[in-house]
Design a protein around this motif. Structure first.
Motif, PDB file in Angstrom:
ATOM      1  N   UNK A   1      20.758   9.789  -6.115  1.00  0.00           N
ATOM      2  CA  UNK A   1      20.406  11.218  -6.063  1.00  0.00           C
ATOM      3  C   UNK A   1      19.242  11.571  -5.137  1.00  0.00           C
ATOM      4  N   UNK A   2      19.533  11.651  -3.862  1.00  0.00           N
ATOM      5  CA  UNK A   2      18.483  12.009  -2.903  1.00  0.00           C
ATOM      6  C   UNK A   2      18.242  13.519  -2.859  1.00  0.00           C
ATOM      7  N   UNK A   3      19.259  14.301  -3.246  1.00  0.00           N
ATOM      8  CA  UNK A   3      19.190  15.765  -3.088  1.00  0.00           C
ATOM      9  C   UNK A   3      17.968  16.425  -3.729  1.00  0.00           C
ATOM     10  N   UNK A   4      17.558  16.030  -4.936  1.00  0.00           N
ATOM     11  CA  UNK A   4      16.437  16.733  -5.563  1.00  0.00           C
ATOM     12  C   UNK A   4      15.119  16.620  -4.807  1.00  0.00           C
ATOM     13  N   UNK A   5      14.958  15.566  -4.001  1.00  0.00           N
ATOM     14  CA  UNK A   5      13.656  15.362  -3.361  1.00  0.00           C
ATOM     15  C   UNK A   5      13.695  15.312  -1.834  1.00  0.00           C
ATOM     16  N   UNK A   6      14.885  15.308  -1.252  1.00  0.00           N
ATOM     17  CA  UNK A   6      14.990  15.120   0.200  1.00  0.00           C
ATOM     18  C   UNK A   6      14.170  16.127   0.992  1.00  0.00           C
ATOM     19  N   UNK A   7      14.205  17.388   0.580  1.00  0.00           N
ATOM     20  CA  UNK A   7      13.475  18.423   1.318  1.00  0.00           C
ATOM     21  C   UNK A   7      12.015  18.518   0.891  1.00  0.00           C
ATOM     22  N   UNK A   8      11.660  17.756  -0.136  1.00  0.00           N
ATOM     23  CA  UNK A   8      10.312  17.842  -0.702  1.00  0.00           C
ATOM     24  C   UNK A   8       9.361  16.807  -0.119  1.00  0.00           C
ATOM     25  N   UNK A   9       9.908  15.784   0.543  1.00  0.00           N
ATOM     26  CA  UNK A   9       9.076  14.677   1.023  1.00  0.00           C
ATOM     27  C   UNK A   9       9.173  14.523   2.538  1.00  0.00           C
ATOM     28  N   UNK A  10       8.195  13.801   3.083  1.00  0.00           N
ATOM     29  CA  UNK A  10       8.179  13.505   4.520  1.00  0.00           C
ATOM     30  C   UNK A  10       8.794  12.149   4.819  1.00  0.00           C
ATOM     31  N   UNK A  11       8.762  11.280   3.824  1.00  0.00           N
ATOM     32  CA  UNK A  11       9.227   9.901   4.014  1.00  0.00           C
ATOM     33  C   UNK A  11      10.044   9.514   2.792  1.00  0.00           C
ATOM     34  N   UNK A  12      11.294   9.100   2.996  1.00  0.00           N
ATOM     35  CA  UNK A  12      12.189   8.818   1.878  1.00  0.00           C
ATOM     36  C   UNK A  12      12.545   7.335   1.825  1.00  0.00           C
TER      37      UNK A  12
ATOM     38  N   UNK B   1      27.307   7.558   1.927  1.00  0.00           N
ATOM     39  CA  UNK B   1      27.173   8.727   2.791  1.00  0.00           C
ATOM     40  C   UNK B   1      25.720   9.178   2.904  1.00  0.00           C
ATOM     41  N   UNK B   2      24.895   8.765   1.957  1.00  0.00           N
ATOM     42  CA  UNK B   2      23.511   9.232   1.905  1.00  0.00           C
ATOM     43  C   UNK B   2      22.508   8.222   2.457  1.00  0.00           C
ATOM     44  N   UNK B   3      22.956   7.027   2.755  1.00  0.00           N
ATOM     45  CA  UNK B   3      22.032   5.975   3.155  1.00  0.00           C
ATOM     46  C   UNK B   3      21.230   6.329   4.410  1.00  0.00           C
ATOM     47  N   UNK B   4      21.880   6.997   5.353  1.00  0.00           N
ATOM     48  CA  UNK B   4      21.212   7.321   6.616  1.00  0.00           C
ATOM     49  C   UNK B   4      20.061   8.304   6.436  1.00  0.00           C
ATOM     50  N   UNK B   5      20.023   8.992   5.308  1.00  0.00           N
ATOM     51  CA  UNK B   5      18.935   9.946   5.059  1.00  0.00           C
ATOM     52  C   UNK B   5      17.635   9.246   4.688  1.00  0.00           C
ATOM     53  N   UNK B   6      17.715   7.974   4.365  1.00  0.00           N
ATOM     54  CA  UNK B   6      16.526   7.212   3.958  1.00  0.00           C
ATOM     55  C   UNK B   6      15.800   6.647   5.177  1.00  0.00           C
ATOM     56  N   UNK B   7      14.484   6.761   5.187  1.00  0.00           N
ATOM     57  CA  UNK B   7      13.683   6.138   6.231  1.00  0.00           C
ATOM     58  C   UNK B   7      13.620   4.630   6.016  1.00  0.00           C
ATOM     59  N   UNK B   8      13.618   4.225   4.756  1.00  0.00           N
ATOM     60  CA  UNK B   8      13.689   2.810   4.394  1.00  0.00           C
ATOM     61  C   UNK B   8      14.711   2.668   3.276  1.00  0.00           C
TER      62      UNK B   8
ATOM     63  N   UNK C   1       0.797  -1.228   0.000  1.00  0.00           N
ATOM     64  CA  UNK C   1       0.000   0.000   0.000  1.00  0.00           C
ATOM     65  C   UNK C   1       0.823   1.268   0.000  1.00  0.00           C
ATOM     66  N   UNK C   2       2.066   1.194  -0.480  1.00  0.00           N
ATOM     67  CA  UNK C   2       2.953   2.358  -0.514  1.00  0.00           C
ATOM     68  C   UNK C   2       3.120   2.803  -1.962  1.00  0.00           C
ATOM     69  N   UNK C   3       2.713   4.036  -2.244  1.00  0.00           N
ATOM     70  CA  UNK C   3       2.765   4.567  -3.605  1.00  0.00           C
ATOM     71  C   UNK C   3       3.487   5.927  -3.588  1.00  0.00           C
ATOM     72  N   UNK C   4       4.799   5.934  -3.799  1.00  0.00           N
ATOM     73  CA  UNK C   4       5.555   7.184  -3.787  1.00  0.00           C
ATOM     74  C   UNK C   4       4.984   8.199  -4.773  1.00  0.00           C
ATOM     75  N   UNK C   5       5.049   9.462  -4.386  1.00  0.00           N
ATOM     76  CA  UNK C   5       4.495  10.541  -5.211  1.00  0.00           C
ATOM     77  C   UNK C   5       5.547  11.252  -6.045  1.00  0.00           C
ATOM     78  N   UNK C   6       6.799  11.145  -5.639  1.00  0.00           N
ATOM     79  CA  UNK C   6       7.881  11.829  -6.354  1.00  0.00           C
ATOM     80  C   UNK C   6       9.086  10.900  -6.393  1.00  0.00           C
TER      81      UNK C   6
END
Length: 271
Positions: free
Chosen positions: A172-183, A220-227, A42-47
């Motif tokens: 490439x997490x940078x383009x969306x990191x600040x745009x989403x609540x859950x990464x 270096x970016x892995x910790x920024x992900x919630x999953x 039931x998870x449907x990413x928006x961006x």
């Protein structure tokens, strides 16, 4: 929806979900398996933000294609065929010769034709800088992002040559990191220790060098992900194992499913 999916869906309520898809050659098929597992929960990413193969899978997903349709795209798009060889261009394969294959799936050739927001990472080979595409024509940025250096020719867009986004940013997490609540991140370029006999040929050495570079920058970016979905079994497959597409898809699906089930259990315990 089963009980596990209900728990996960509740945790996602009122949260904007983003999905980051790494490069990894044909191992990008694992992204499709991961998306299948996400949707089953039931998870449907928006961006979506993607590099190289991750950009292509991301575009197919953002367009609205099902996992089965995405798998068909890769099965029907041969990488190594004499008709694709480059003549008078840097590289063995002419990336522009894939345009018609992409046009079958993206007939409007425009980011605005997608149902979800997509960011595509490329590298400006003239300035040596990263460039993110998210509007305007779609297909050539996708081709550019997938143009593995030395093998596929760079793609010319507005008199600038662009190539594989993974050169500078394979995750490439940078383009969306600040745009989403859950990464959510799907990373398909794992690095493991190998034996010397694995480096028999030049292509093996090149691939190994690319993997080392990708891994160092991406970790270096892995910790920024919630999953974070990172199938360890993918170390057994190369960038161009075109005869293993179904196996790679299944590895991605199983790894994502196991990760999500673990997240559900953790979430349930905390409630």
């Amino acid at each position: 929806m089963n009980e596990e999916a209900k728990i996960k869906a509740m945790n996602m309520t009122n949260k904007k979900v983003g999905l980051v898809l790494s490069g990894g050659g044909v191992r990008g098929m694992a992204h499709i398996g991961a998306i299948q597992a996400l949707e089953e929960q039931g998870i449907f990413p928006e961006v979506v933000s993607g590099s190289s193969a991750g950009a292509v899978v991301g575009a197919l997903y953002c367009h609205g294609y099902s996992p089965a349709e995405m798998k068909r795209f890769f099965a029907e798009t041969p990488l190594f065929h004499i008709s694709r060889f480059a003549f008078g261009k840097p590289g063995f394969i002419d990336t522009d010769k894939f345009f018609k294959d992409f046009l079958k799936y993206f007939r409007l050739d425009d980011f605005n034709s997608l149902n979800k927001k997509l960011y595509v990472t490329t590298v400006d080979m003239l300035k040596g800088e990263k460039r993110i595409f998210s509007e305007g024509e779609l297909i050539r940025p996708l081709l550019a992002s997938s143009a593995f250096p030395g093998l596929f020719s760079p793609v010319c867009i507005d008199d600038v040559l662009y190539a594989d986004g993974g050169i500078l940013d394979n995750f490439p997490i940078d383009p969306i990191q600040s745009e989403v609540d859950w990464l959510i991140g799907s990373y398909v370029s794992p690095l493991d220790a190998i034996q010397a006999e694995s480096l028999k040929y030049s292509i093996n050495v090149l691939e190994r060098a690319i993997r080392i570079n990708y891994s160092k920058r991406s970790r270096r970016k892995f910790d920024a992900c919630d999953i974070l979905i990172q199938p360890p079994k993918l170390v057994e497959y190369g960038l161009f194992d075109v005869n293993k597409l179904e196996d790679i898809y299944q590895i991605g699906y199983e790894a994502a499913r196991a990760k999500l089930q673990n997240e559900v259990k953790t979430s349930a315990k905390s409630q």
